[in-house]
Design an enzyme around this catalytic site. Structure first.
Site, PDB file in Angstrom:
ATOM      1  N   TYR A 154      -1.236  -0.461  11.155  1.00 33.12           N
ATOM      2  CA  TYR A 154      -1.490  -1.140   9.867  1.00 33.12           C
ATOM      3  C   TYR A 154      -0.345  -0.888   8.899  1.00 33.12           C
ATOM      4  CZ  TYR A 154      -3.176  -1.470   5.036  1.00 33.12           C
ATOM      5  OH  TYR A 154      -3.272  -1.743   3.693  1.00 33.12           O
ATOM      6  N   LYS A 209       2.526  -3.418   7.259  1.00 30.74           N
ATOM      7  CA  LYS A 209       2.711  -3.614   5.813  1.00 30.74           C
ATOM      8  C   LYS A 209       4.156  -3.272   5.421  1.00 30.74           C
ATOM      9  CE  LYS A 209       0.072  -4.627   3.097  1.00 30.74           C
ATOM     10  NZ  LYS A 209      -0.420  -5.949   2.594  1.00 30.74           N
ATOM     11  N   THR A 241       0.837  -1.207   0.000  1.00 30.07           N
ATOM     12  CA  THR A 241       0.000   0.000   0.000  1.00 30.07           C
ATOM     13  C   THR A 241       0.867   1.249   0.000  1.00 30.07           C
ATOM     14  OG1 THR A 241      -1.436   1.307   1.445  1.00 30.07           O
ATOM     15  CG2 THR A 241      -0.137  -0.375   2.512  1.00 30.07           C
ATOM     16  N   ASP A 242       0.329   2.346  -0.530  1.00 28.57           N
ATOM     17  CA  ASP A 242       1.065   3.618  -0.478  1.00 28.57           C
ATOM     18  C   ASP A 242       1.206   4.121   0.960  1.00 28.57           C
ATOM     19  OD1 ASP A 242      -1.586   4.381  -0.025  1.00 28.57           O
ATOM     20  OD2 ASP A 242      -1.601   5.970  -1.538  1.00 28.57           O
ATOM     21  N   GLU A 243       0.417   3.555   1.889  1.00 27.28           N
ATOM     22  CA  GLU A 243       0.447   4.050   3.269  1.00 27.28           C
ATOM     23  C   GLU A 243       1.789   3.787   3.951  1.00 27.28           C
ATOM     24  OE1 GLU A 243      -3.167   3.466   5.515  1.00 27.28           O
ATOM     25  OE2 GLU A 243      -4.341   3.275   3.680  1.00 27.28           O
TER      26      GLU A 243
HETATM   27  P1  NAD Z   1      -9.783  -7.147   2.909  1.00 26.57           P
HETATM   28  O1  NAD Z   1      -9.702  -6.852   4.378  1.00 26.57           O
HETATM   29  O2  NAD Z   1     -11.039  -6.856   2.179  1.00 26.57           O
HETATM   30  O3  NAD Z   1      -9.453  -8.690   2.650  1.00 26.57           O
HETATM   31  C1  NAD Z   1      -8.430  -9.354   3.317  1.00 26.57           C
HETATM   32  C2  NAD Z   1      -8.661 -10.863   3.142  1.00 26.57           C
HETATM   33  O4  NAD Z   1      -7.562 -11.549   3.788  1.00 26.57           O
HETATM   34  C3  NAD Z   1      -9.954 -11.367   3.765  1.00 26.57           C
HETATM   35  O5  NAD Z   1     -10.655 -12.201   2.851  1.00 26.57           O
HETATM   36  C4  NAD Z   1      -9.477 -12.169   4.971  1.00 26.57           C
HETATM   37  O6  NAD Z   1     -10.335 -13.259   5.310  1.00 26.57           O
HETATM   38  C5  NAD Z   1      -8.107 -12.638   4.513  1.00 26.57           C
HETATM   39  N1  NAD Z   1      -7.205 -12.969   5.635  1.00 26.57           N
HETATM   40  C6  NAD Z   1      -6.994 -12.210   6.752  1.00 26.57           C
HETATM   41  N2  NAD Z   1      -6.136 -12.858   7.576  1.00 26.57           N
HETATM   42  C7  NAD Z   1      -5.796 -14.024   6.962  1.00 26.57           C
HETATM   43  C8  NAD Z   1      -4.951 -15.110   7.310  1.00 26.57           C
HETATM   44  N3  NAD Z   1      -4.281 -15.125   8.473  1.00 26.57           N
HETATM   45  N4  NAD Z   1      -4.819 -16.129   6.443  1.00 26.57           N
HETATM   46  C9  NAD Z   1      -5.506 -16.130   5.266  1.00 26.57           C
HETATM   47  N5  NAD Z   1      -6.337 -15.132   4.896  1.00 26.57           N
HETATM   48  C10 NAD Z   1      -6.482 -14.094   5.732  1.00 26.57           C
HETATM   49  O7  NAD Z   1      -8.543  -6.370   2.280  1.00 26.57           O
HETATM   50  P2  NAD Z   1      -8.414  -5.583   0.880  1.00 26.57           P
HETATM   51  O8  NAD Z   1      -8.905  -4.210   1.071  1.00 26.57           O
HETATM   52  O9  NAD Z   1      -8.951  -6.441  -0.192  1.00 26.57           O
HETATM   53  O10 NAD Z   1      -6.825  -5.502   0.762  1.00 26.57           O
HETATM   54  C11 NAD Z   1      -6.090  -6.584   0.189  1.00 26.57           C
HETATM   55  C12 NAD Z   1      -4.617  -6.220   0.187  1.00 26.57           C
HETATM   56  O11 NAD Z   1      -4.409  -5.026  -0.558  1.00 26.57           O
HETATM   57  C13 NAD Z   1      -4.046  -5.971   1.582  1.00 26.57           C
HETATM   58  O12 NAD Z   1      -2.769  -6.562   1.651  1.00 26.57           O
HETATM   59  C14 NAD Z   1      -3.961  -4.456   1.679  1.00 26.57           C
HETATM   60  O13 NAD Z   1      -2.896  -4.062   2.513  1.00 26.57           O
HETATM   61  C15 NAD Z   1      -3.692  -4.079   0.232  1.00 26.57           C
HETATM   62  N6  NAD Z   1      -4.172  -2.745  -0.197  1.00 26.57           N
HETATM   63  C16 NAD Z   1      -5.454  -2.348   0.075  1.00 26.57           C
HETATM   64  C17 NAD Z   1      -5.895  -1.102  -0.378  1.00 26.57           C
HETATM   65  C18 NAD Z   1      -7.324  -0.651  -0.147  1.00 26.57           C
HETATM   66  O14 NAD Z   1      -7.669   0.490  -0.497  1.00 26.57           O
HETATM   67  N7  NAD Z   1      -8.210  -1.489   0.377  1.00 26.57           N
HETATM   68  C19 NAD Z   1      -5.039  -0.276  -1.085  1.00 26.57           C
HETATM   69  C20 NAD Z   1      -3.735  -0.710  -1.345  1.00 26.57           C
HETATM   70  C21 NAD Z   1      -3.332  -1.960  -0.897  1.00 26.57           C
HETATM   71  P1  TYD Z   2     -10.383   4.292   4.947  1.00 26.23           P
HETATM   72  O1  TYD Z   2     -11.432   3.969   3.940  1.00 26.23           O
HETATM   73  O2  TYD Z   2     -10.451   3.631   6.302  1.00 26.23           O
HETATM   74  O3  TYD Z   2      -8.974   4.036   4.250  1.00 26.23           O
HETATM   75  P2  TYD Z   2      -7.476   4.449   4.754  1.00 26.23           P
HETATM   76  O4  TYD Z   2      -7.517   4.794   6.189  1.00 26.23           O
HETATM   77  O5  TYD Z   2      -6.711   3.188   4.503  1.00 26.23           O
HETATM   78  O6  TYD Z   2      -7.070   5.586   3.872  1.00 26.23           O
HETATM   79  O7  TYD Z   2     -10.394   5.864   5.183  1.00 26.23           O
HETATM   80  C1  TYD Z   2     -10.254   6.759   4.103  1.00 26.23           C
HETATM   81  C2  TYD Z   2     -10.262   8.166   4.665  1.00 26.23           C
HETATM   82  O8  TYD Z   2     -11.573   8.428   5.186  1.00 26.23           O
HETATM   83  C3  TYD Z   2      -9.308   8.366   5.834  1.00 26.23           C
HETATM   84  O9  TYD Z   2      -8.767   9.683   5.762  1.00 26.23           O
HETATM   85  C4  TYD Z   2     -10.188   8.242   7.066  1.00 26.23           C
HETATM   86  C5  TYD Z   2     -11.520   8.753   6.581  1.00 26.23           C
HETATM   87  N1  TYD Z   2     -12.708   8.154   7.219  1.00 26.23           N
HETATM   88  C6  TYD Z   2     -13.709   8.977   7.754  1.00 26.23           C
HETATM   89  O10 TYD Z   2     -13.612  10.225   7.729  1.00 26.23           O
HETATM   90  N2  TYD Z   2     -14.794   8.368   8.325  1.00 26.23           N
HETATM   91  C7  TYD Z   2     -14.933   7.020   8.392  1.00 26.23           C
HETATM   92  O11 TYD Z   2     -15.943   6.523   8.940  1.00 26.23           O
HETATM   93  C8  TYD Z   2     -13.918   6.195   7.817  1.00 26.23           C
HETATM   94  C9  TYD Z   2     -14.018   4.693   7.855  1.00 26.23           C
HETATM   95  C10 TYD Z   2     -12.818   6.803   7.225  1.00 26.23           C
END
Ligand code: NAD
Ligand code: TYD
Length: 339
Positions: free
Chosen positions: A155, A159, A128-130
């Site tokens: 988090y 990562k 992630t960019d975070e």
């Molecule tokens: P999500 O929380 O929707 O899904 C995570 C999945 O991992 C779930 O299905 C969960 O059951 C599974 N999981 C958790 N612990 C596990 C374990 N111990 N063994 C096997 N499976 C397990 O997450 P997401 O939003 O789809 O993100 C997926 C990946 O992409 C993550 O690595 C996250 O850091 C990265 N990512 C997410 C975003 C975003 O905006 N959501 C952006 C950039 C990168």
């Molecule tokens: P989120 O979707 O949790 O993603 P991330 O923290 O990984 O960027 O949050 C996106 C942005 O929205 C973040 O600045 C936090 C804000 N946020 C709210 O203002 N209210 C909310 O209820 C949530 C879940 C997030």
């Protein structure tokens, strides 16, 4: 010729689930294995359209469980691994950091060991960019692949730690790895604890939308379909050992995002309710995507077209998100916001 076997971890989650569907449909010649523990974020009902397809397989397993993972790799001899499985929600990491270390750091290490021992040909680590921390409000500053890692939340720290382990397996053991660092995703099957699906589902239910602080924090949004296409490209064309940032220059404040959704749904801005700010809340993320663009990637969605597609999807799939918000998620929501 033997069919390539691809292990996708976390394929019952949001991005991994979209990627599983994309790959199963596009590559009938690949055997796709979705490995997931089915935590609160895992949902297999989303895969009803592919679960009977011959090239799709599901394995319920915990990536931290070395006694399951190593024998599985030895038996299946995966060609490629695309690793999504993680704890992914910043607010949960503030309340309970330990599980983030366990899943994101220890789990990634177990997979790296298994990949090294069984000579996996490519290990794509979805990060992630975070991990870069936060940017100031200068609109010309961006995260590049050379930006130092300065994670601020448990988090993003977990990562970043996993990224460093992945890098070390390339430097030390020559494991063919790539790391991708994408901006915030949105799109179909996004779990309604994250900002965009939370806003859409709550506005549709005429419920208040909690915006942290004054809503001036900026995220760079990418439709999950464009993220999947970038990962496909890295899997097939990524240069071993390289990091690729993924983003589409779609920076919006959280308040802008909430208002856009409210307007598109024809509801009142009075639904916005300012809530106490998140601890250690990163001010701004923004990606310089030139390196992944040079590899041949460009996004298909603008923020406008992507958010409209996503809103339409949530309107057409009420059964999916209503099932989620009526379950365990509900209890979590009450604890998080005390509304
Ligand atoms: P999500 O929380 O929707 O899904 C995570 C999945 O991992 C779930 O299905 C969960 O059951 C599974 N999981 C958790 N612990 C596990 C374990 N111990 N063994 C096997 N499976 C397990 O997450 P997401 O939003 O789809 O993100 C997926 C990946 O992409 C993550 O690595 C996250 O850091 C990265 N990512 C997410 C975003 C975003 O905006 N959501 C952006 C950039 C990168
Ligand atoms: P989120 O979707 O949790 O993603 P991330 O923290 O990984 O960027 O949050 C996106 C942005 O929205 C973040 O600045 C936090 C804000 N946020 C709210 O203002 N209210 C909310 O209820 C949530 C879940 C997030």
């Amino acid at each position: 010729m033997m069919r390539k076997k691809i292990l996708i971890t976390g394929g019952a989650g949001f991005i991994g689930g979209n990627f599983v569907q994309y790959m199963v449909n596009k590559y009938p010649e690949y055997e796709i294995y979705n490995l997931d523990l089915m935590t609160y974020a895992g949902d297999l009902t989303k895969h009803q359209s592919i679960e009977k397809m011959g090239n799709y397989h599901f394995v319920k397993a915990d990536i931290t469980d070395v006694d399951t993972i190593i024998p599985l790799f030895e038996k299946e001899k995966f060609d490629y691994v695309v690793h999504f499985a993680a704890e992914s929600h910043v607010d949960r990491s503030i309340k309970n950091p330990g599980i983030f270390v366990q899943t994101n750091v220890v789990g990634t290490h177990v997979l790296l060991e298994a990949a090294k021992e069984t000579k996996v040909q490519k290990f794509v680590h979805i990060s992630t960019d975070e991990v870069y921390g936060q940017l100031d409000l200068n609109p010309t500053s961006y995260f590049t692949e050379d930006t130092p890692l300065q994670p601020n939340s448990p988090y993003s720290a977990s990562k970043a730690s996993s990224d460093l382990l992945v890098r070390s397996y390339h430097e030390t053991y020559d494991l063919p790895i790539n790391i991708t660092r994408c901006s915030n995703n949105y799109g179909p099957f996004h779990f309604p604890e994250k900002l965009i699906p939370l806003t859409i589902t709550r506005v549709l239910n005429d419920q208040k939308v909690p915006i942290y602080g004054v809503g001036n924090h900026i995220r760079d949004w990418l439709h999950v379909y464009d993220h999947c296409k970038a990962i496909e490209l890295v899997l097939h064309k990524g240069i071993n050992g390289e990091v690729y940032n993924i983003g589409g220059h779609n920076e919006r404040t959280n308040l802008e995002v909430a208002k856009t959704i409210i307007h598109k749904l024809g509801k009142s801005e009075k639904l916005i309710e300012f809530a106490p700010d998140r601890l250690g809340h990163d001010l701004r993320y923004a990606i310089d995507p030139q390196k992944i663009e040079r590899l041949g990637w460009k996004p298909t969605y603008t923020f406008e077209s992507g958010i409209q597609q996503t809103i339409n999807w949530y309107l057409e799939h009420k059964y999916w998100w209503q099932k989620i918000i009526s379950g365990d998620y509900r209890n979590y929501f009450d604890r998080q916001y005390s509304l």
